[in-house]
Design a protein around this motif. Structure first.
Motif, mmCIF file in Angstrom:
data_model
loop_
_atom_site.group_PDB
_atom_site.id
_atom_site.type_symbol
_atom_site.label_atom_id
_atom_site.label_comp_id
_atom_site.label_asym_id
_atom_site.label_seq_id
_atom_site.Cartn_x
_atom_site.Cartn_y
_atom_site.Cartn_z
ATOM 1 N N GLU A 27 36.105 37.145 30.949
ATOM 2 C CA GLU A 27 37.272 37.420 30.569
ATOM 3 C C GLU A 27 38.094 36.127 30.351
ATOM 4 O O GLU A 27 39.415 36.202 30.694
ATOM 5 C CB GLU A 27 38.070 37.846 31.840
ATOM 6 C CG GLU A 27 37.501 39.196 32.354
ATOM 7 C CD GLU A 27 37.701 40.619 31.385
ATOM 8 O OE1 GLU A 27 38.625 40.402 30.597
ATOM 9 O OE2 GLU A 27 36.824 41.473 31.783
ATOM 10 N N PHE A 28 37.651 35.189 29.577
ATOM 11 C CA PHE A 28 38.246 33.988 29.378
ATOM 12 C C PHE A 28 37.947 33.507 27.802
ATOM 13 O O PHE A 28 37.125 32.477 27.714
ATOM 14 C CB PHE A 28 37.579 32.908 30.254
ATOM 15 C CG PHE A 28 38.430 32.439 31.145
ATOM 16 C CD1 PHE A 28 39.223 33.065 32.143
ATOM 17 C CD2 PHE A 28 38.364 30.876 31.375
ATOM 18 C CE1 PHE A 28 40.044 32.449 33.004
ATOM 19 C CE2 PHE A 28 39.252 30.218 32.346
ATOM 20 C CZ PHE A 28 40.193 31.178 33.021
ATOM 21 N N PRO A 29 38.341 34.305 27.019
ATOM 22 C CA PRO A 29 38.245 34.000 25.676
ATOM 23 C C PRO A 29 39.102 32.653 25.279
ATOM 24 O O PRO A 29 39.951 32.289 26.085
ATOM 25 C CB PRO A 29 38.760 35.123 24.707
ATOM 26 C CG PRO A 29 40.056 35.589 25.796
ATOM 27 C CD PRO A 29 39.247 35.499 27.047
ATOM 28 N N PRO A 30 38.307 31.787 24.368
ATOM 29 C CA PRO A 30 37.244 31.634 23.754
ATOM 30 C C PRO A 30 35.882 31.315 24.387
ATOM 31 O O PRO A 30 34.800 31.160 23.789
ATOM 32 C CB PRO A 30 37.550 30.980 22.581
ATOM 33 C CG PRO A 30 38.251 29.843 23.361
ATOM 34 C CD PRO A 30 39.179 30.705 24.114
ATOM 35 N N ASP B 214 27.627 38.847 33.980
ATOM 36 C CA ASP B 214 29.142 38.772 34.011
ATOM 37 C C ASP B 214 29.388 39.296 35.502
ATOM 38 O O ASP B 214 29.056 40.253 35.833
ATOM 39 C CB ASP B 214 29.799 39.975 33.031
ATOM 40 C CG ASP B 214 31.200 39.958 33.022
ATOM 41 O OD1 ASP B 214 31.856 39.107 33.497
ATOM 42 O OD2 ASP B 214 31.753 40.856 32.484
ATOM 43 N N MET B 215 30.500 38.631 35.826
ATOM 44 C CA MET B 215 31.093 38.953 37.356
ATOM 45 C C MET B 215 32.235 38.392 37.553
ATOM 46 O O MET B 215 32.693 37.652 36.889
ATOM 47 C CB MET B 215 30.029 38.186 38.561
ATOM 48 C CG MET B 215 29.812 36.755 38.372
ATOM 49 S SD MET B 215 28.658 36.150 39.601
ATOM 50 C CE MET B 215 27.299 36.758 39.087
ATOM 51 N N ALA B 216 32.978 38.715 38.432
ATOM 52 C CA ALA B 216 34.131 38.215 39.062
ATOM 53 C C ALA B 216 34.218 36.608 39.144
ATOM 54 O O ALA B 216 33.092 36.027 39.528
ATOM 55 C CB ALA B 216 34.958 38.621 40.274
ATOM 56 N N TYR C 47 45.547 38.317 39.681
ATOM 57 C CA TYR C 47 45.090 39.382 38.988
ATOM 58 C C TYR C 47 43.657 39.034 38.460
ATOM 59 O O TYR C 47 43.128 37.924 38.279
ATOM 60 C CB TYR C 47 45.606 39.394 37.584
ATOM 61 C CG TYR C 47 47.168 39.635 37.799
ATOM 62 C CD1 TYR C 47 47.710 40.889 37.862
ATOM 63 C CD2 TYR C 47 47.936 38.653 37.883
ATOM 64 C CE1 TYR C 47 49.117 41.118 37.871
ATOM 65 C CE2 TYR C 47 49.384 38.879 37.872
ATOM 66 C CZ TYR C 47 50.052 39.963 38.039
ATOM 67 O OH TYR C 47 51.474 40.321 38.076
ATOM 68 N N ASN C 48 42.791 40.012 38.471
ATOM 69 C CA ASN C 48 41.378 39.940 38.328
ATOM 70 C C ASN C 48 41.046 39.567 36.903
ATOM 71 O O ASN C 48 40.012 38.755 36.574
ATOM 72 C CB ASN C 48 40.558 41.211 38.269
ATOM 73 C CG ASN C 48 40.468 41.565 40.065
ATOM 74 O OD1 ASN C 48 40.255 40.702 41.025
ATOM 75 N ND2 ASN C 48 40.723 42.832 40.206
ATOM 76 N N LYS C 49 42.060 39.938 35.841
ATOM 77 C CA LYS C 49 41.526 39.258 34.539
ATOM 78 C C LYS C 49 43.064 38.727 34.182
ATOM 79 O O LYS C 49 44.194 39.238 34.255
ATOM 80 C CB LYS C 49 41.326 40.413 33.581
ATOM 81 C CG LYS C 49 40.324 41.393 34.033
ATOM 82 C CD LYS C 49 39.903 42.637 33.182
ATOM 83 C CE LYS C 49 38.790 43.141 33.772
ATOM 84 N NZ LYS C 49 38.337 44.713 32.967
ATOM 85 N N GLY C 50 42.819 37.837 33.426
ATOM 86 C CA GLY C 50 43.739 37.048 32.640
ATOM 87 C C GLY C 50 44.693 37.811 31.790
ATOM 88 O O GLY C 50 45.985 37.549 31.944
ATOM 89 N N ASP D 165 43.951 26.277 28.405
ATOM 90 C CA ASP D 165 44.928 26.379 27.286
ATOM 91 C C ASP D 165 44.278 27.314 26.138
ATOM 92 O O ASP D 165 45.147 27.997 25.498
ATOM 93 C CB ASP D 165 45.165 24.842 26.699
ATOM 94 C CG ASP D 165 43.678 24.220 26.618
ATOM 95 O OD1 ASP D 165 42.563 24.719 26.963
ATOM 96 O OD2 ASP D 165 43.591 23.058 25.976
ATOM 97 N N GLN D 166 43.153 27.194 25.856
ATOM 98 C CA GLN D 166 42.467 28.126 24.640
ATOM 99 C C GLN D 166 42.672 29.426 25.213
ATOM 100 O O GLN D 166 42.799 30.504 24.353
ATOM 101 C CB GLN D 166 41.104 27.517 24.326
ATOM 102 C CG GLN D 166 41.055 26.057 23.792
ATOM 103 C CD GLN D 166 42.104 26.029 22.529
ATOM 104 O OE1 GLN D 166 42.100 26.824 21.856
ATOM 105 N NE2 GLN D 166 42.525 24.738 22.511
ATOM 106 N N VAL D 167 42.603 29.826 26.570
ATOM 107 C CA VAL D 167 42.449 31.117 26.864
ATOM 108 C C VAL D 167 43.745 31.626 26.692
ATOM 109 O O VAL D 167 43.943 32.865 26.149
ATOM 110 C CB VAL D 167 42.071 31.378 28.335
ATOM 111 C CG1 VAL D 167 42.335 32.618 28.889
ATOM 112 C CG2 VAL D 167 40.647 30.948 28.463
ATOM 113 N N ALA D 168 44.798 30.743 27.004
ATOM 114 C CA ALA D 168 46.281 31.256 26.793
ATOM 115 C C ALA D 168 46.617 31.532 25.333
ATOM 116 O O ALA D 168 46.969 32.467 25.052
ATOM 117 C CB ALA D 168 47.169 30.042 27.439
#
Length: 261
Positions: free
Chosen positions: A53-56, A88-90, A175-178, A197-200
Motif C-alpha cells: 500500500e506504499f506506491p511506488p 503482503d501483510m499489514a 488508517y490501515n492504508k495510506g 514523500d514518493q508515496v504522498a
C-alpha cells in the motif's frame, strides 16, 4: 487481510524490472534439520514481508506486488542465486513476522529508527527519503511542519509517519492504508496527512482536492530489516547491495519509478 503472492524474477541484460533478495532455502534431506545459516548459503527462496500500500515502493499491478522494494529485493536475490517470495501483510505485522521466523526480510519503505533496531537488524541504506505533509488544496493555515502542531493528522498505521505525528499532536487518526488517510483528508475529516514523500506524490497525483507541501517534515533512510541476530544474512544482503550500487542497477530501479520533475 493477508494475501500471498509468490513471484520468481530473473535478472535480464536489458530488463525493465530486476528483482532481488537473499533468503533461506532447504538442503538435501539429512538426519537433522538444516540451520538458518545452512539454508541461506545454499540458494533457494527468500520470503519478503511487505505492505503493498506504499506506491511506488510496493503496490499491486495486474494482481502482482511490484515496485522499487520488490525489484531491489529481487535483484539482490538474483545476485545471490535465490528466488523471491513476496508476502503482503499489514505494515505493523512485518517486524513480528520477522521475529517469529515467518519471513526472512522486511522491505516496505521502512525507515531505520532506534525503536525498530531494538527488534530487528538493518542492512545498509538503499535509498534516502523523507516524510512530507499532505493538506487540502485550499488550506491556507498549514504551510510547513510547524503548522501541524496540535492539528488532527492522518497516518498509515505503524509507519514512520505514525511515529512522528505523535510527537507533534495528540490527535492522530490511524488508517490501515495510506489512501484511506488521503480520502479522509479530502473529505475534511482530518487536517493533514504525514507520509513518505514518493508515496504522498503518488496518492495525491489524481486527487485535485489535496496537495503535498514542498518542505519535508523529516529526512530519513530506508533499509531492509532482518531477524535480530542474523548477521550472516545482513552481510550477504549488504554485499549484494554494494554490487547493485556499483553496477548502477540500484539507481536504475529507483529511476524507473521516480522520475525527476
Amino acid at each position: 487481510m493477508k494475501q500471498y503472492l509468490k513471484t520468481i524474477f530473473a535478472l535480464a541484460m536489458s530488463a525493465t524490472m530486476v528483482f532481488a533478495a537473499v533468503g533461506c532455502s532447504s538442503q538435501e534431506p539429512t538426519s537433522e534439520p538444516a540451520t538458518d545459516e545452512q539454508q541461506e548459503a545454499s540458494g533457494g527462496t527468500l520470503t519478503m514481508a511487505t505492505n503493498a500500500e506504499f506506491p511506488p515502493y510496493e503496490f499491486y499491478d495486474a494482481g502482482e506486488v511490484v515496485g522499487i522494494d520488490v525489484e531491489i529485493a529481487g535483484a539482490i536475490a538474483e545476485t545471490m542465486g535465490k528466488t523471491l517470495e513476496v508476502e503482503d501483510m499489514a505494515f505493523d505485522s512485518i517486524i513480528p513476522a520477522l521475529s517469529a521466523g515467518k519471513a526472512d526480510i522486511g522491505a516496505a519503505g521502512m525507515t531505520v529508527t532506534e525503536d525498530r533496531k531494538a527488534s530487528v537488524d538493518f542492512t545498509d541504506t538503499y535509498v534516502k527519503a523523507s516524510q512530507v505533509i499532505i493538506i487540502k488544496a485550499d488550506n491556507t493555515e498549514i504551510a510547513g511542519p510547524d503548522d501541524v502542531e496540535g492539528k488532527t493528522i492522518g497516518v498509515q498505521l505503524g509507519t514512520t509517519g505514525d511515529i512522528y505525528a505523535s510527537d507533534v499532536t495528540d490527535n492522530v487518526e490511524r488508517y490501515n492504508k495510506g489512501f484511506e488517510a488521503v480520502q479522509a483528508l479530502a473529505q475534511g475529516k482530518i487536517d493533514a496527512v504525514i507520509i513518505d514523500d514518493q508515496v504522498a506524490k503518488a496518492l495525491a497525483a489524481d486527487n485535485a482536492d489535496v496537495k503535498v507541501l514542498d518542505t519535508p517534515f523529516t529526512e530519513e533512510e530506508y533499509a531492509i530489516a532482518v531477524k535480530k541476530g542474523n548477521t550472516e544474512l545482513v552481510e550477504q544482503i549488504n554485499a549484494a547491495l554494494t554490487e547493485l550500487k556499483e553496477n548502477g542497477k540500484l539507481q536504475e530501479i529507483v529511476d524507473k519509478y521516480i522520475t525527476a520533475e
